[in-house]
Scaffold this motif. Structure first.
Motif, PDB file in Angstrom:
ATOM      1  N   LEU B 158     106.074 106.273  25.012  1.00 56.82           N
ATOM      2  CA  LEU B 158     107.180 106.526  25.950  1.00 56.82           C
ATOM      3  C   LEU B 158     107.835 105.220  26.393  1.00 56.82           C
ATOM      4  CD1 LEU B 158     106.275 109.271  28.584  1.00 56.82           C
ATOM      5  CD2 LEU B 158     108.211 109.238  26.995  1.00 56.82           C
ATOM      6  N   ASN B 159     107.001 104.253  26.761  1.00 59.83           N
ATOM      7  CA  ASN B 159     107.553 102.966  27.195  1.00 59.83           C
ATOM      8  C   ASN B 159     108.308 102.285  26.057  1.00 59.83           C
ATOM      9  OD1 ASN B 159     106.656 103.310  29.785  1.00 59.83           O
ATOM     10  ND2 ASN B 159     104.793 102.094  29.516  1.00 59.83           N
ATOM     11  N   GLY B 160     107.784 102.431  24.834  1.00 56.16           N
ATOM     12  CA  GLY B 160     108.481 101.896  23.654  1.00 56.16           C
ATOM     13  C   GLY B 160     109.837 102.558  23.486  1.00 56.16           C
ATOM     14  N   VAL B 161     109.879 103.852  23.656  1.00 51.26           N
ATOM     15  CA  VAL B 161     111.152 104.587  23.549  1.00 51.26           C
ATOM     16  C   VAL B 161     112.151 104.051  24.576  1.00 51.26           C
ATOM     17  CG1 VAL B 161     112.257 106.829  24.005  1.00 51.26           C
ATOM     18  CG2 VAL B 161     110.228 106.717  22.538  1.00 51.26           C
ATOM     19  N   PHE B 162     111.686 103.926  25.842  1.00 49.82           N
ATOM     20  CA  PHE B 162     112.588 103.422  26.882  1.00 49.82           C
ATOM     21  C   PHE B 162     113.112 102.032  26.502  1.00 49.82           C
ATOM     22  CE2 PHE B 162     109.960 106.138  29.959  1.00 49.82           C
ATOM     23  CZ  PHE B 162     110.773 107.238  29.752  1.00 49.82           C
ATOM     24  N   ALA B 163     112.199 101.194  26.004  1.00 51.42           N
ATOM     25  CA  ALA B 163     112.588  99.824  25.665  1.00 51.42           C
ATOM     26  C   ALA B 163     113.657  99.813  24.570  1.00 51.42           C
ATOM     27  CB  ALA B 163     111.354  99.023  25.231  1.00 51.42           C
ATOM     28  N   VAL B 164     113.421 100.547  23.488  1.00 54.09           N
ATOM     29  CA  VAL B 164     114.375 100.485  22.371  1.00 54.09           C
ATOM     30  C   VAL B 164     115.675 101.226  22.705  1.00 54.09           C
ATOM     31  CG1 VAL B 164     112.521 100.286  20.671  1.00 54.09           C
ATOM     32  CG2 VAL B 164     113.555 102.532  21.086  1.00 54.09           C
ATOM     33  N   SER B 177     109.243 109.834  35.160  1.00 56.34           N
ATOM     34  CA  SER B 177     109.088 111.025  35.992  1.00 56.34           C
ATOM     35  C   SER B 177     110.235 112.002  35.760  1.00 56.34           C
ATOM     36  CB  SER B 177     108.959 110.646  37.468  1.00 56.34           C
ATOM     37  OG  SER B 177     110.189 110.162  37.954  1.00 56.34           O
ATOM     38  N   THR B 178     111.403 111.492  35.320  1.00 58.83           N
ATOM     39  CA  THR B 178     112.513 112.398  34.997  1.00 58.83           C
ATOM     40  C   THR B 178     112.241 113.121  33.676  1.00 58.83           C
ATOM     41  OG1 THR B 178     114.010 110.883  36.126  1.00 58.83           O
ATOM     42  CG2 THR B 178     115.023 112.566  34.760  1.00 58.83           C
ATOM     43  N   VAL B 179     111.777 112.388  32.688  1.00 57.91           N
ATOM     44  CA  VAL B 179     111.444 112.998  31.397  1.00 57.91           C
ATOM     45  C   VAL B 179     110.431 114.125  31.586  1.00 57.91           C
ATOM     46  CG1 VAL B 179     110.206 112.588  29.223  1.00 57.91           C
ATOM     47  CG2 VAL B 179     111.961 110.974  29.981  1.00 57.91           C
ATOM     48  N   ASP B 180     109.479 113.924  32.531  1.00 58.69           N
ATOM     49  CA  ASP B 180     108.407 114.885  32.739  1.00 58.69           C
ATOM     50  C   ASP B 180     108.926 116.268  33.123  1.00 58.69           C
ATOM     51  OD1 ASP B 180     105.609 115.184  32.576  1.00 58.69           O
ATOM     52  OD2 ASP B 180     105.470 115.315  34.754  1.00 58.69           O
ATOM     53  N   LYS B 181     110.176 116.342  33.587  1.00 59.47           N
ATOM     54  CA  LYS B 181     110.719 117.639  34.009  1.00 59.47           C
ATOM     55  C   LYS B 181     111.230 118.481  32.842  1.00 59.47           C
ATOM     56  CE  LYS B 181     111.862 115.783  38.529  1.00 59.47           C
ATOM     57  NZ  LYS B 181     112.899 115.129  39.332  1.00 59.47           N
ATOM     58  N   LEU B 182     111.242 117.897  31.626  1.00 62.98           N
ATOM     59  CA  LEU B 182     111.811 118.601  30.470  1.00 62.98           C
ATOM     60  C   LEU B 182     111.123 119.926  30.160  1.00 62.98           C
ATOM     61  CD1 LEU B 182     112.873 116.306  27.494  1.00 62.98           C
ATOM     62  CD2 LEU B 182     114.144 118.172  28.558  1.00 62.98           C
ATOM     63  N   ASP B 183     109.879 120.123  30.651  1.00 63.79           N
ATOM     64  CA  ASP B 183     109.251 121.422  30.386  1.00 63.79           C
ATOM     65  C   ASP B 183     109.770 122.497  31.323  1.00 63.79           C
ATOM     66  OD1 ASP B 183     108.036 120.259  32.579  1.00 63.79           O
ATOM     67  OD2 ASP B 183     106.076 121.131  32.170  1.00 63.79           O
ATOM     68  N   LEU B 265     106.327 114.844  27.050  1.00 63.24           N
ATOM     69  CA  LEU B 265     105.210 114.853  28.008  1.00 63.24           C
ATOM     70  C   LEU B 265     105.065 113.468  28.640  1.00 63.24           C
ATOM     71  CD1 LEU B 265     102.721 116.443  29.183  1.00 63.24           C
ATOM     72  CD2 LEU B 265     101.387 115.295  27.414  1.00 63.24           C
ATOM     73  N   ALA B 266     105.121 113.404  29.963  1.00 66.49           N
ATOM     74  CA  ALA B 266     105.054 112.094  30.631  1.00 66.49           C
ATOM     75  C   ALA B 266     103.931 112.017  31.671  1.00 66.49           C
ATOM     76  CB  ALA B 266     106.391 111.775  31.286  1.00 66.49           C
ATOM     77  N   ARG B 267     103.626 113.115  32.379  1.00 71.36           N
ATOM     78  CA  ARG B 267     102.621 113.191  33.459  1.00 71.36           C
ATOM     79  C   ARG B 267     102.959 112.277  34.637  1.00 71.36           C
ATOM     80  NH1 ARG B 267      98.766 116.648  33.390  1.00 71.36           N
ATOM     81  NH2 ARG B 267      97.247 115.349  34.483  1.00 71.36           N
ATOM     82  N   GLY B 268     102.720 112.833  35.832  1.00 72.51           N
ATOM     83  CA  GLY B 268     103.196 112.191  37.048  1.00 72.51           C
ATOM     84  C   GLY B 268     102.483 110.910  37.456  1.00 72.51           C
ATOM     85  N   LEU B 269     101.162 110.846  37.283  1.00 72.81           N
ATOM     86  CA  LEU B 269     100.402 109.778  37.933  1.00 72.81           C
ATOM     87  C   LEU B 269     100.658 108.406  37.327  1.00 72.81           C
ATOM     88  CD1 LEU B 269      97.121 111.774  38.452  1.00 72.81           C
ATOM     89  CD2 LEU B 269      98.744 111.038  40.198  1.00 72.81           C
ATOM     90  N   ASP B 270     100.609 107.415  38.209  1.00 69.45           N
ATOM     91  CA  ASP B 270     100.909 106.045  37.797  1.00 69.45           C
ATOM     92  C   ASP B 270      99.848 105.442  36.898  1.00 69.45           C
ATOM     93  OD1 ASP B 270     102.984 106.384  39.511  1.00 69.45           O
ATOM     94  OD2 ASP B 270     102.367 104.853  40.967  1.00 69.45           O
ATOM     95  N   TYR B 271      98.599 105.911  37.037  1.00 69.28           N
ATOM     96  CA  TYR B 271      97.516 105.102  36.473  1.00 69.28           C
ATOM     97  C   TYR B 271      97.267 105.270  34.973  1.00 69.28           C
ATOM     98  CZ  TYR B 271      94.722 109.215  38.128  1.00 69.28           C
ATOM     99  OH  TYR B 271      94.236 110.450  38.387  1.00 69.28           O
TER     100      TYR B 271
END
Lengths: 430, 430
Positions: B158-164, B177-183, B265-271
């Motif tokens: 996911l982070n790679g996608v955002f970067a590119v 967290s926005t992507v996570d709402k796609l479901d 799929l992104a999931r909410g939690l930071d960790y």
């Protein structure tokens, strides 16, 4: 402070202990219930006398004012009243919270488990009460904690004693809490607290002393039923009559050998209304001590016929009697005993380790372990691509896994698995 | 508000459900641990992003500042760091607390159970991760909840996608967290939130849209590994490589049929730091719907390699991966299903009721039931001196007790017991 993590060895021991207690509760036909750790603050207030100050309160973050439950009895009474249940035999095993001074070595914590069994309902006298004592007897015998004694008394007898000794009714509760100390301090100290702090007359204290130092069995009950003063008191007579019935039932259960009718037993909580009891472990007898000495309470309970009514808007009463097993103290004893024995408790139940003796066989391990799991077999493998066989076998020894299922190149070629008994090193191909 | 009592029928269903989950955890060689419901407030702060406001705090009554645990993962990480444990496979079934808006019909409560399984330790890539997915697959299959799908992704991808796609690094987490709402909502709504609220450029959003709407299996992983932009990004390449390995292992487990590599799929939690996953139940397929629709998440988890280090004074990391089973949602489903079936779950395990057909036989009942208890047999009797036989037999029918052991005057004289099968009314003397 006053709380603790349970690492696997402790968690396994606790699981073993709780399952022994729960299986006794189930043997007696109890159903489980569960209530929240959070209760309304108002529910808990005014139920625990002086100990109300030990209740943990939650911060007001908006909404209801909450507190952590202090025991399982008050939530049970609240549950019965809220759901208008008038008849129930239930057990509940859960954590409770007290802002007490922790004494960890003696098993006193701020967060600890309680294991409660209670019978609610209008029944014929002393039949459920006798069952509670039978349960304590079964659990303490099952756990093989050594010799024990279950002290029994009745709040009505105690109140009758206070009345005939000339104590004014508003001093019954303070007198009660002073009497309760007789298992820890000698009579003359209790007497001076009665006369000094509690303001009883020396004559009343002396008269009380004659009664509360008595303990025995059926013959003591009979004697007190004939006592010229006590037999004139309605409450005491009722209590003694029921105590006699209780001893009849306990005789049929064959457990009177461990029961002592003890007039010094008072118990701290306000809500008891009838029979009260407390089980203590006895130190190993030895030649230098005449009577075995108590080393601490491991179970207690009694009858509380008024508590449910406090939660019912119309004050409808549901008679209740129950017992709470002092699991933390028992846990401390078992833990020390386990440590002394040097025995290592297994923390997992794994039956077989899937192992490979050569490199590049991860796929074979994954396939085999997956088959085992799907067949309901408890199996583990090391999370390494190419672990050494010795390392895999050491893992079995360290964690107590009895079998290793080994797939090497030869076994793969032959379509077999080599099953090795880790202890005997015997191997079979299958 | 947002909590509930469990009466016996619910407690029995819950016990059945938890025991199915725990037996799967044990099948995979996990040990149990237990940690306090109370944690230091500081331990929980800064671990849950926006949801920190949902933590229950205790009132400052002197001493440490405390809060109720929000999940079981942070206490586990705290436990590992505090005890310097670098290697552990554990499960933990316990209640957690969230000051959330309750939605009871959908199984959302303020006090609820979590069932967690985690593997901590430095191992070869994706072997423990694959086991977590196998566990989800086993539990959802065992419980027969109907068709399900396990979505898998990786935070690095996911982070790679955002970067590119040209998202600045400080916007990765909001974008996530926005992507996570796609479901729950269609792409164009997600897109406008990205551009509007989160301040991404329309071009970046469109590029992200091309990736995050993809889902598939091994062939999609292969395609993305060849993707001219993504294959140039180090993080994405690592993530995709591991995803490929994960799919290899899942193929060996035979479970790829229920697994979907899903870039939304992104999931909410930071960790989370690596693999993330979430299991959803699918609605019954029907002719009018092309693809089965998800009805809600019932399990989730992922890799969190940085969390333990946050609790270690020297920041020493312990890589972890784990799964949490959404037991409350599953419980709601099973409860509704049980209700619909009309089946009555027994709340006790009593095997036999000890009964008497005439008056004045209480002593005989007490003697017999005591013998049964001592022999380990689950037995009950009514707490009445002289209950009617019909009432005793009705009690058996109401509570599902299969046998009645009847001692009447004749049986007493003959020294036998009459054992009656409650359902068939067959009787034998023994």
């Amino acid at each position: 402070q006053g709380t603790r993590d349970h690492p696997p060895a402790q968690a396994a021991l606790r699981e073993r202990l709780l399952s022994a207690v729960v299986s006794c509760f189930k043997r007696h036909g109890a159903a489980a219930i569960d209530t929240p750790v959070l209760e309304l603050r108002d529910t808990l207030m005014g139920k625990y006398g002086e100990d109300t100050k030990l209740i943990y309160e939650l911060q007001d973050q908006g909404g209801e004012l909450l507190a952590l439950r202090y025991d399982l009895t008050v939530p049970f009474a609240r549950y019965l009243a809220m759901n208008k249940v008038t008849n129930m035999k239930r057990y509940h095993v859960a954590k409770v919270y007290r802002r007490d001074n922790p004494a960890m070595t003696r098993g006193r914590y701020r967060e600890f488990y309680q294991c409660d069994f209670d019978i609610a309902g209008q029944f014929d006298p002393m039949i459920p009460d006798a069952e509670c004592l039978k349960i304590v007897h079964e659990i303490l015998s099952d756990l093989q904690l050594g010799d024990f004694l279950i002290k029994v008394n009745d709040r009505r007898i105690l109140n009758g004693v206070f009345a005939v000794c000339g104590v004014p009714e508003n001093k019954f509760i303070p007198a009660c809490s002073t009497v309760d100390k007789l298992d820890k301090v000698p009579w003359d100290e209790v007497r001076s607290e009665m006369v000094g702090e509690k303001g009883l007359s020396p004559e009343a204290a002396d008269r009380i002393g004659e009664y509360v130092q008595l303990h025995g069995g059926l013959e003591l009950i009979e004697r007190l039923l004939q006592d010229p003063k006590l037999s004139q008191n309605k409450l005491a007579k009722e209590g003694l009559g029921d105590m006699k019935l209780l001893f009849e039932y306990l005789t049929l259960f064959g457990i009177t050998g461990k029961i002592s009718f003890d007039l010094s037993l008072a118990r701290g909580l306000d809500y008891y209304t009838g029979v009260i009891f407390e089980a203590v472990l006895l130190q190993q007898e030895n030649e230098h001590v005449e009577e075995p000495v108590s080393v601490g309470s491991v179970a207690g309970g009694g009858r509380y016929d008024g508590l449910v009514g406090m939660f019912d808007p119309k004050g409808r009463k549901v008679p209740c009697v129950g017992v709470s097993i002092g699991i933390e103290r028992i846990f401390s004893i078992l833990e020390q005993r386990l440590e002394a024995s040097g025995e290592k408790l297994r923390t997992t139940e794994t039956q077989v380790l899937v192992a490979t003796p050569q490199k590049h066989l991860l796929a074979a391990r994954l396939k085999l372990i997956s088959e085992l799991w799907d067949a309901g077999i408890k199996a583990e493998m090391l999370y390494k691509k190419d672990p050494k066989l010795l390392k895999q076998l050491h893992y079995c020894e360290d964690t107590g896994i009895p079998l290793a299922a080994i797939v090497g190149e030869q076994e793969l070629a032959d379509g077999v698995v080599k099953l090795r008994d880790v202890a005997t090193r015997e191997e079979v191909r299958m």
